[in-house]
Write an enzyme that holds these catalytic residues in place. Structure first.
Site, mmCIF file in Angstrom:
data_model
loop_
_atom_site.group_PDB
_atom_site.id
_atom_site.type_symbol
_atom_site.label_atom_id
_atom_site.label_comp_id
_atom_site.label_asym_id
_atom_site.label_seq_id
_atom_site.Cartn_x
_atom_site.Cartn_y
_atom_site.Cartn_z
ATOM 1 N N ASP A 241 0.757 -1.113 0.207
ATOM 2 C CA ASP A 241 -0.140 -0.029 -0.062
ATOM 3 C C ASP A 241 0.967 1.280 -0.067
ATOM 4 O O ASP A 241 1.778 1.411 0.942
ATOM 5 C CB ASP A 241 -0.935 0.114 1.399
ATOM 6 C CG ASP A 241 -2.387 0.815 0.788
ATOM 7 O OD1 ASP A 241 -3.037 0.244 0.582
ATOM 8 O OD2 ASP A 241 -2.187 2.045 0.595
ATOM 9 N N SER B 46 4.301 2.564 -5.052
ATOM 10 C CA SER B 46 3.019 2.585 -5.751
ATOM 11 C C SER B 46 3.059 1.252 -6.819
ATOM 12 O O SER B 46 4.023 0.919 -7.341
ATOM 13 C CB SER B 46 3.187 3.918 -6.482
ATOM 14 O OG SER B 46 2.090 3.907 -7.771
ATOM 15 N N ASN C 187 -5.670 -4.648 -6.841
ATOM 16 C CA ASN C 187 -6.862 -4.085 -6.108
ATOM 17 C C ASN C 187 -6.642 -2.503 -5.694
ATOM 18 O O ASN C 187 -7.678 -2.031 -5.736
ATOM 19 C CB ASN C 187 -6.872 -4.968 -4.794
ATOM 20 C CG ASN C 187 -7.689 -4.096 -3.865
ATOM 21 O OD1 ASN C 187 -9.193 -4.320 -3.813
ATOM 22 N ND2 ASN C 187 -7.400 -3.536 -2.805
ATOM 23 N N TYR D 47 -12.263 6.708 -14.680
ATOM 24 C CA TYR D 47 -12.460 5.321 -13.978
ATOM 25 C C TYR D 47 -13.020 4.499 -14.486
ATOM 26 O O TYR D 47 -12.435 3.252 -14.623
ATOM 27 C CB TYR D 47 -12.997 5.937 -12.645
ATOM 28 C CG TYR D 47 -13.185 4.730 -11.464
ATOM 29 C CD1 TYR D 47 -12.107 4.208 -10.761
ATOM 30 C CD2 TYR D 47 -14.452 4.003 -11.267
ATOM 31 C CE1 TYR D 47 -12.413 3.442 -9.813
ATOM 32 C CE2 TYR D 47 -14.600 3.083 -10.378
ATOM 33 C CZ TYR D 47 -13.468 2.715 -9.534
ATOM 34 O OH TYR D 47 -13.781 1.616 -8.508
ATOM 35 N N GLY D 48 -14.243 4.773 -15.166
ATOM 36 C CA GLY D 48 -14.801 3.651 -15.652
ATOM 37 C C GLY D 48 -14.172 3.220 -16.918
ATOM 38 O O GLY D 48 -13.909 2.155 -17.572
ATOM 39 N N LYS E 73 -11.473 0.817 -15.827
ATOM 40 C CA LYS E 73 -12.210 -0.460 -15.322
ATOM 41 C C LYS E 73 -12.707 -1.283 -16.267
ATOM 42 O O LYS E 73 -12.608 -2.583 -16.139
ATOM 43 C CB LYS E 73 -13.459 -0.035 -14.314
ATOM 44 C CG LYS E 73 -12.810 0.613 -12.777
ATOM 45 C CD LYS E 73 -11.795 -0.198 -12.226
ATOM 46 C CE LYS E 73 -11.545 0.101 -10.844
ATOM 47 N NZ LYS E 73 -10.372 -0.698 -10.193
ATOM 48 N N ALA F 239 -18.747 -2.528 -1.931
ATOM 49 C CA ALA F 239 -18.534 -2.536 -0.728
ATOM 50 C C ALA F 239 -18.213 -1.396 -0.056
ATOM 51 O O ALA F 239 -17.868 -0.435 -0.907
ATOM 52 C CB ALA F 239 -17.354 -3.690 -0.720
ATOM 53 N N ALA F 240 -18.505 -1.257 1.206
ATOM 54 C CA ALA F 240 -18.187 -0.039 2.058
ATOM 55 C C ALA F 240 -16.801 0.061 2.072
ATOM 56 O O ALA F 240 -16.133 -0.867 2.575
ATOM 57 C CB ALA F 240 -18.916 -0.299 3.367
ATOM 58 N N SER F 241 -16.645 1.225 1.737
ATOM 59 C CA SER F 241 -14.743 1.557 2.093
ATOM 60 C C SER F 241 -14.823 3.053 1.989
ATOM 61 O O SER F 241 -15.774 4.031 1.659
ATOM 62 C CB SER F 241 -14.182 0.861 0.906
ATOM 63 O OG SER F 241 -14.088 1.659 -0.210
ATOM 64 N N ARG F 242 -13.649 3.595 2.128
ATOM 65 C CA ARG F 242 -13.353 5.038 1.992
ATOM 66 C C ARG F 242 -13.835 5.683 0.435
ATOM 67 O O ARG F 242 -14.250 6.750 0.216
ATOM 68 C CB ARG F 242 -12.050 5.509 2.463
ATOM 69 C CG ARG F 242 -10.901 5.158 1.385
ATOM 70 C CD ARG F 242 -9.670 5.664 1.812
ATOM 71 N NE ARG F 242 -8.789 5.285 0.765
ATOM 72 C CZ ARG F 242 -7.500 6.113 0.788
ATOM 73 N NH1 ARG F 242 -7.082 6.585 1.859
ATOM 74 N NH2 ARG F 242 -6.570 5.815 -0.096
HETATM 75 P P1 NAD Z 1 -9.810 1.682 -0.459
HETATM 76 O O1 NAD Z 1 -9.579 3.358 -1.030
HETATM 77 O O2 NAD Z 1 -10.279 1.768 0.780
HETATM 78 O O3 NAD Z 1 -8.497 0.866 -0.888
HETATM 79 C C1 NAD Z 1 -7.705 1.108 -1.760
HETATM 80 C C2 NAD Z 1 -6.243 1.056 -1.370
HETATM 81 O O4 NAD Z 1 -5.411 1.298 -2.502
HETATM 82 C C3 NAD Z 1 -5.955 2.336 -0.486
HETATM 83 O O5 NAD Z 1 -5.512 1.646 0.882
HETATM 84 C C4 NAD Z 1 -4.852 2.890 -1.056
HETATM 85 O O6 NAD Z 1 -3.959 3.739 -0.046
HETATM 86 C C5 NAD Z 1 -4.330 1.885 -2.138
HETATM 87 N N1 NAD Z 1 -3.507 2.695 -3.206
HETATM 88 C C6 NAD Z 1 -4.244 3.734 -3.791
HETATM 89 N N2 NAD Z 1 -3.211 3.908 -4.824
HETATM 90 C C7 NAD Z 1 -2.153 3.083 -4.830
HETATM 91 C C8 NAD Z 1 -0.914 3.001 -5.457
HETATM 92 N N3 NAD Z 1 -0.577 3.783 -6.401
HETATM 93 N N4 NAD Z 1 -0.133 1.986 -4.945
HETATM 94 C C9 NAD Z 1 -0.343 1.138 -4.145
HETATM 95 N N5 NAD Z 1 -1.487 1.326 -3.468
HETATM 96 C C10 NAD Z 1 -2.238 2.260 -3.636
HETATM 97 O O7 NAD Z 1 -10.888 1.342 -1.571
HETATM 98 P P2 NAD Z 1 -11.704 0.039 -1.926
HETATM 99 O O8 NAD Z 1 -13.165 0.262 -2.163
HETATM 100 O O9 NAD Z 1 -11.273 -1.084 -0.916
HETATM 101 O O10 NAD Z 1 -11.056 -0.320 -3.273
HETATM 102 C C11 NAD Z 1 -10.344 -1.397 -3.727
HETATM 103 C C12 NAD Z 1 -10.591 -1.745 -5.178
HETATM 104 O O11 NAD Z 1 -11.974 -2.291 -5.591
HETATM 105 C C13 NAD Z 1 -10.393 -0.353 -6.234
HETATM 106 O O12 NAD Z 1 -9.587 -1.026 -7.215
HETATM 107 C C14 NAD Z 1 -11.654 0.035 -6.452
HETATM 108 O O13 NAD Z 1 -11.563 0.663 -7.740
HETATM 109 C C15 NAD Z 1 -12.401 -1.226 -6.630
HETATM 110 N N6 NAD Z 1 -13.923 -1.150 -6.354
HETATM 111 C C16 NAD Z 1 -14.440 -0.747 -5.231
HETATM 112 C C17 NAD Z 1 -15.869 -0.585 -5.134
HETATM 113 C C18 NAD Z 1 -16.522 -0.300 -3.781
HETATM 114 O O14 NAD Z 1 -17.653 -0.771 -3.782
HETATM 115 N N7 NAD Z 1 -15.795 -0.223 -2.597
HETATM 116 C C19 NAD Z 1 -16.624 -0.804 -6.142
HETATM 117 C C20 NAD Z 1 -16.173 -1.005 -7.448
HETATM 118 C C21 NAD Z 1 -14.766 -1.199 -7.542
#
Ligand code: NAD
Length: 302
Positions: free
Chosen positions: A40, A75, A99, A164-165, A168, A196-199
């Site tokens: 991370d 990164s 991820n 983003y779209g 993805k 999912a719930a996340s930031r």
């Molecule tokens: P999150 O922000 O909680 O987690 C993403 C993590 O990626 C963070 O901890 C961040 O520090 C890390 N990160 C960001 N840039 C980085 C980099 N350059 N190198 C290494 N780490 C890096 O978000 P999440 O919801 O857990 O998302 C996880 C994945 O799921 C993402 O790809 C997101 O686009 C995808 N996603 C999530 C949802 C959702 O509903 N939460 C929906 C569709 C897709």
């Protein structure tokens, strides 16, 4: 009830594992016997800043439970360094979970080159760099499991998420080809579109809905797809709140139009978009041969 899916001594890289979904993946793989690289960058949800804290907290939690993990703070744009962490500490890579993610949401008319480039660099380029760095190693080992993380915003589009779209959906195309190239060497590549719930979602969804969308509900599908007994590859799944669905492309049976013109397209529009007899091509050659057989078997509409 089948036996528990174990990952004893499998080496797993989870990118973006300092929080959200990635953290739960890392904890669960470790609990099931895997050695985990917890990557991370520790920046903000819009891609600014960096910190080692996010990855360290997860590694410490895994170790406190008796698991094996090592932190990496690079990164994903430097994917080869993350793979080097796995090789230096564990000597191999079996499973890669692409991820890591950020958001730079803004309507397209206001989108800057930076909004576009940052999202591309983390999602698509990051997944490319990691996957490229493990690919031949996995092929040589005749074992590999790779998961790409897409989104409904890519599969269907979402207002304010053109950057983003695009990335993805690009990941789906990437996975589709890798699945074909990896299949003979037991390197399977699948894609998930989680909710999912996340930031990333806490500001756009109401609290009671977020309660039903625990990241823990995403992890079982990822575990299943990455297990050595699972042969699934080249597939896309929508997953959230304990619900899992497989997604595929559908096309109408189409209309063959002799001496095709724009005006004839207009006349035949209803037939072109008639999905009464849908087709489901699963490869580029399937697509072309389907078109050619439709042309030879359908009466030409003039
Ligand atoms: P999150 O922000 O909680 O987690 C993403 C993590 O990626 C963070 O901890 C961040 O520090 C890390 N990160 C960001 N840039 C980085 C980099 N350059 N190198 C290494 N780490 C890096 O978000 P999440 O919801 O857990 O998302 C996880 C994945 O799921 C993402 O790809 C997101 O686009 C995808 N996603 C999530 C949802 C959702 O509903 N939460 C929906 C569709 C897709």
């Amino acid at each position: 009830m089948t036996g528990e899916l174990k990952f004893k001594d499998k080496v797993v890289i989870v990118t973006g594992a300092g929080g959200g979904l990635g953290k739960i993946y890392a904890l669960e793989f470790a609990a099931r016997g895997a050695k985990v690289v917890v990557n991370d960058l520790g920046g903000s949800s819009t891609g600014e800043g960096a910190s080692s804290k996010a990855a360290d907290v997860v590694v410490n939690e895994i170790k406190s439970k008796g698991g094996v993990a090592v932190a990496n703070y690079d990164s994903v744009e430097d994917g080869e360094k993350i793979v080097a962490t796995a090789m230096n500490n564990f000597g191999r890579v079996d499973i890669l979970i692409n991820n890591a993610g950020i958001l730079r949401d803004v309507s397209f008319g206001k989108m800057t080159d930076q909004d576009w480039d940052l999202v591309y660099r983390v999602h698509m380029k990051g997944a490319y760099k990691l996957t490229r760095a493990v690919w031949n190693h996995m092929r040589d080992n005749k074992f590999g499991r790779v998961v790409m993380t897409s989104s409904a915003a890519g599969l269907y589009g979402n207002f304010g998420q053109a950057n983003y779209g695009a990335q993805k959906m690009a990941l789906v195309g990437f996975a589709n080809t890798l699945a074909q190239e990896g299949k003979a060497r037991n390197v399977n590549v699948n894609t998930i579109a989680p909710v999912a719930a996340s930031r990333l979602t806490e500001s756009v969804m109401p609290p009671d809905l977020l309660q039903q969308l625990k990241p823990e509900y995403i992890v079982p599908l990822v575990l299943y797809l990455c297990h050595e007994d699972t042969q699934e590859t080249g597939s896309v799944f929508e997953v959230g709140a304990g619900w899992v669905s497989k997604v595929r492309l559908q096309r109408s049976s189409g209309v063959y139009i002799k001496d095709i013109t724009a005006e004839k397209i207009k006349e035949n529009w209803a037939g072109i978009e008639n999905f009464d007899k849908p087709q489901y091509p699963t490869s580029a050659s399937d697509s072309v041969s389907g078109i050619l057989s439709a042309v030879s078997s359908q009466p030409a509409t003039s």
